[in-house]
Design an enzyme around this catalytic site. Structure first.
Site, PDB file in Angstrom:
ATOM      1  N   LYS A  77       0.836  -1.202   0.000  1.00 50.02           N
ATOM      2  CA  LYS A  77       0.000   0.000   0.000  1.00 50.02           C
ATOM      3  C   LYS A  77       0.867   1.246   0.000  1.00 50.02           C
ATOM      4  O   LYS A  77       1.974   1.233   0.522  1.00 50.02           O
ATOM      5  CB  LYS A  77      -0.854   0.035   1.275  1.00 50.02           C
ATOM      6  CG  LYS A  77      -2.095  -0.830   1.230  1.00 50.02           C
ATOM      7  CD  LYS A  77      -2.933  -0.621   2.494  1.00 50.02           C
ATOM      8  CE  LYS A  77      -4.121  -1.552   2.514  1.00 50.02           C
ATOM      9  NZ  LYS A  77      -5.083  -1.317   1.441  1.00 50.02           N
TER      10      LYS A  77
ATOM     11  N   ARG B 230     -11.034 -10.756   1.281  1.00 48.87           N
ATOM     12  CA  ARG B 230     -11.983 -11.698   0.681  1.00 48.87           C
ATOM     13  C   ARG B 230     -11.444 -13.134   0.700  1.00 48.87           C
ATOM     14  O   ARG B 230     -12.207 -14.093   0.699  1.00 48.87           O
ATOM     15  CB  ARG B 230     -12.328 -11.253  -0.747  1.00 48.87           C
ATOM     16  CG  ARG B 230     -11.176 -11.240  -1.692  1.00 48.87           C
ATOM     17  CD  ARG B 230     -11.443 -10.381  -2.934  1.00 48.87           C
ATOM     18  NE  ARG B 230     -11.410  -8.958  -2.620  1.00 48.87           N
ATOM     19  CZ  ARG B 230     -11.689  -7.996  -3.498  1.00 48.87           C
ATOM     20  NH1 ARG B 230     -12.045  -8.287  -4.732  1.00 48.87           N
ATOM     21  NH2 ARG B 230     -11.624  -6.731  -3.139  1.00 48.87           N
TER      22      ARG B 230
END
Ligand code: BES
Ligand code: MN
Ligand code: ZN
Length: 504
Positions: free
Chosen positions: A279, A353
């Site tokens: 990130k 997920r």
């Protein structure tokens, strides 16, 4: 914090300050307990409006020191706005503010006057007030300050309840107080820095909370996670020297063979660096909050037990740290887990997920009446719905209705989003059954929900993306800076509502 409800005609015991709730469009009735007490303190609302500009608006609060009969009294005036706008959401929000004032000012035994004549169901209003007070007054972690902030929540609060026409249910007050305590604890885990809260720590905290309320808890280590074929949880967590965990928490009321069974899955990424798909600098610090879903799941099952709700609840917490290392999973890797579906990794930053999919597949095997997952899953959900609203996806309309109804009573904003069939092709991979991000840059929150749906089969399922409301970088009208515990109240409301039904 202890609470005592007293009627307006009763004489309160010793207190070290008074909180008055005031409406902007109607003054307390002449001769009422509130009016008499204000008068005895020499407080004139007309003057306060003129001199201090305090008119009872929902954004106003005024703290004063009043000398009365030779004694100093600390007085807090809390504006609630117009009487017709005072609903449980407003009450909860304002009482949260009140609680934080009481804590910050070091009140030990405040006396609280609820506004008289509110047209709210007595139990709802009282619950909102007490949960709000508890959330506001609950002590927050102050990290490691050289001079720790003085904070202590009040010891006991006497509440002068409205007109006293309806008596609250005897469980209303203790249940609301317990719920607030649980939410405060869950918030503190979320706010805690990741160096203090690794996967094993979070697993221990969750189990300790569960055990304290009668929830049976079990923690799986890496070897067990492998044995249970949760290969995606394993891969997401494998880059970190702090190995992943899965916590299973079970509440079943006595003789509950026929009670509805709900599985709650919460995302427990203790820190999300993005992994090898690292990130950018700016978006990383907030990622200590990426286990908020797990805190919510642990809080909800603990509250269900503490309140003795007649439903069976299983919380599953897939917990991992997503970080790059030579052992990390990579973009391009193909992995698979519990459900046996293969997944091509496009970015290691779509890790939530993956861990959720393994827990959802496992949860669906239990054939529950409903499975609900809670996750800080996508920044895209914040783009779509803003910071205050969680996205809701579900394959059953009844589940949407039940969750939205529950959320409306607590002021947690949910908005239903589509499971759009047209977007499914974006999740198709050349080399695997699925890819972990869509081949299209729009609607990322929907794509994530569609991905999760692949792992629940036909089980009634709802997905809550709480990336927005799970935590705030600044204090807002809705709550404090840091974690909010968003979702616990709604889930508890939902579980309360389905007692005696089949989950819908
Ligand atoms: N934990 C983040 C989502 C998130 C972002 C939560 C901001 C709270 C605030 C999640 O794991 C993530 O990184 N999602 C990616 C998905 C993308 C790579 C498809 C995102 O939102 O950018
Ligand atoms: Mn991520
Ligand atoms: Zn994440």
């Amino acid at each position: 914090m202890k609470y005592k409800i007293i009627s307006p005609s009763a004489k309160p015991t010793a207190h070290d300050g008074i909180l008055f709730c005031l409406l902007s469009d109607s003054a307390p009735e002449r001769g009422s307990a509130i009016a008499r007490r204000l008068e005895s303190l020499g407080l004139d609302l007309k003057r306060l409006k003129k001199d201090e500009g305090f008119s009872g608006r929902e954004t106003q609060d005024l703290v004063m020191n009043v000398l009365s009969a030779g004694r100093h009294f600390r007085v807090v005036l809390l504006g609630l706005g117009r009487s017709k706008d005072v609903d449980p959401t407003r009450l909860r929000r304002r009482f949260q503010r009140a609680g934080s004032i009481l804590r910050a000012r070091g009140f030990a035994r405040p006396l609280v006057f609820l506004p008289a004549g509110l047209e709210l169901d007595g139990d709802l209003a009282l619950t909102a007030a007490i949960v709000g007070l508890g959330l506001g007054a609950g002590v927050r972690i102050t990290h490691a300050r050289a001079e720790p902030r003085k904070q202590k929540e009040p010891v006991s609060v006497q509440i002068v309840a409205g007109s006293g026409k309806k008596r609250p249910r005897p469980r209303t007050v203790p249940d609301a107080a317990t719920l607030a305590d649980i939410i405060v604890e869950a918030r503190n885990w979320v706010t805690e820095p990741a160096n203090w809260l690794g996967p094993a720590d979070l697993a221990r905290r969750a189990s300790a909370m569960g055990n304290a309320h009668g929830v049976a808890c079990e923690t799986w280590n890496l070897a067990r996670i492998r044995k249970e074929r949760m290969g995606m949880l394993e891969q997401v967590g494998i880059g970190s020297s702090r190995e992943p965990r899965l916590v299973k928490m079970r509440w079943a009321p006595r003789g509950s063979g026929k009670a509805p069974h709900v599985v709650i899955v919460g995302k427990g990424i203790v820190f999300d660096t993005g992994g090898l798909s690292l990130k950018p600098v700016k978006s990383m610090p907030a990622m200590k909050n990426d286990m908020a879903g797990a805190a919510v799941a642990a809080g909800a099952v603990s509250a269900a037990a503490a309140l003795g709700l007649p439903v069976r609840v299983t919380a599953l917490l897939p917990i991992a740290e997503n970080t790059p290392s030579s052992r990390s999973y990579r973009p391009g890797d193909v992995i698979s887990g519990r459900a046996g579906k293969s997944v091509e990794i496009i970015t290691t930053d779509a890790e939530g997920r993956l861990v959720m999919a393994d827990a959802l597949a496992y949860g669906a095997e239990m054939k529950p009446d409903a499975i609900i997952d809670v996750a800080t899953l996508t920044g895209a959900c914040m783009v779509a719905l803003g910071s205050y609203t969680a996205g809701l996806w579900t394959n059953r309309d009844e589940l949407a209705d039940a969750l939205i109804r529950a959320s409306a009573e607590t002021g947690e904003s949910l908005w239903r989003m589509p499971l759009l069939a047209e977007m499914m092709p974006f999740l198709k991979s050349d080399v695997a059954d699925l890819r972990n991000t869509a081949a299209d840059s729009y609607g990322g929150a929907i794509a994530a929900a569609l991905f999760l749906r692949e792992f629940v089969g036909t089980t009634p399922w709802a997905h809550l993306d709480i990336a927005g409301p799970a935590f705030f970088e600044k204090r807002t009208e809705a709550g404090p800076r840091g974690a909010t515990g968003f979702g616990i109240s709604t889930l508890v409301g939902y579980l309360t509502g389905i007692a005696g039904t089949r989950g819908g």
